[in-house]
Every structure is written in C-alpha cells, then in structure tokens.
Design a protein around this motif. Structure first.
Motif: not given
Length: 146
Positions: A17-27
């Motif tokens: 699965p693609p890794v989201p850009p830094p910070g996206v998981r933090l909103g």
C-alpha cells in the motif's frame, strides 16, 4: 470440484500500500503551509541557531562558559523562543514553526522538555516516518512549514 491438492501460488508481484506523505497521518496537509517541514529547512534552522548560539556565547561568556556556552545558549534560546512564540531564530529564517499536535502553544513545560532532549542530540537523530524526532514525539509537537 477444485482439486484440493493444488495450492495457489502467491502473487508474484505484491503491491505494498502507498505510504502517505509525512504528517498526513497526523492530520496535516501533504504540502504547503502547515505540512511537515523537510530536512533542508530543519538543517538550515539548526545551522542558523548554532551560529547564533556560538556568537552569543563567545561574546558574553568566559571561562567554562566559553566551552559549554554555545550549548547553554542554544538550550536557553530554544526553551524561551519555542515555548513562547513557537520558533527559534533559525526556525524563523527557515520558514518553519513548532506546534503542538492539538494546536495549542508549546508552553514552558513541553518547551523545556523538547529543548533539553534536542540539546542532548541523540533524540533528535531518532525519528519516525512523519519526520518527528524523539524530542518532538515526547513533547507531542511537530515542526511544520509557515
């Protein structure tokens, strides 16, 4: 009826699965204002802060303070500036700011903890996929673009 002795071969080319850009998981946004600061901006901010701390220490501290002075000035500078306005001199030059994950100001207690860990260096070089160093994770902050 399918033969139960035959096994399905694993997919020869599994797609991660693609890794989201830094910070996206933090909103945080993936790019632009409010996105996680890149390494270039962070290094620029660190170099500027270290130069300022060295100049101040050499100008105003003597004796033992001359050797440990830049480190002490760096600590005090980060403690006071990041705790109150969210950025050091180097951060301002690099266009980055330190903010808490919940949006509130960093504050003195978390600012002191972050400054202490940053001054120890080792926590700063241990980081996660959101580019948050151990000093940032412990203080529940993130460094973002202004």
């Amino acid at each position: 009826m399918p033969d139960r002795t035959t096994r399905r071969s694993p997919d020869p080319d599994p797609v991660d699965p693609p890794v989201p850009p830094p910070g996206v998981r933090l909103g945080l946004p993936a790019t632009g204002t409010g996105s996680v600061a890149g390494w270039g901006r962070r290094v620029l901010g660190l170099v500027v802060d270290w130069i300022v701390a060295t100049v101040v220490a050499r100008a105003f501290l003597t004796g033992l303070g001359r050797d440990l002075g830049p480190l002490l000035v760096f600590f005090v500078m980060h403690l006071l500036l990041v705790s109150t306005i969210g950025m050091s001199i180097g951060h301002a030059v690099a266009g980055i700011v330190v903010r808490r994950l919940d949006g509130r100001p960093v504050g003195l207690a978390l600012g002191a903890l972050r400054a202490l860990l940053l001054t120890l260096v080792i926590p700063a070089v241990v980081f996660d996929s959101d580019r948050r160093g151990l000093h940032d994770k412990v203080a529940a902050v993130v460094v973002v673009r202004r």
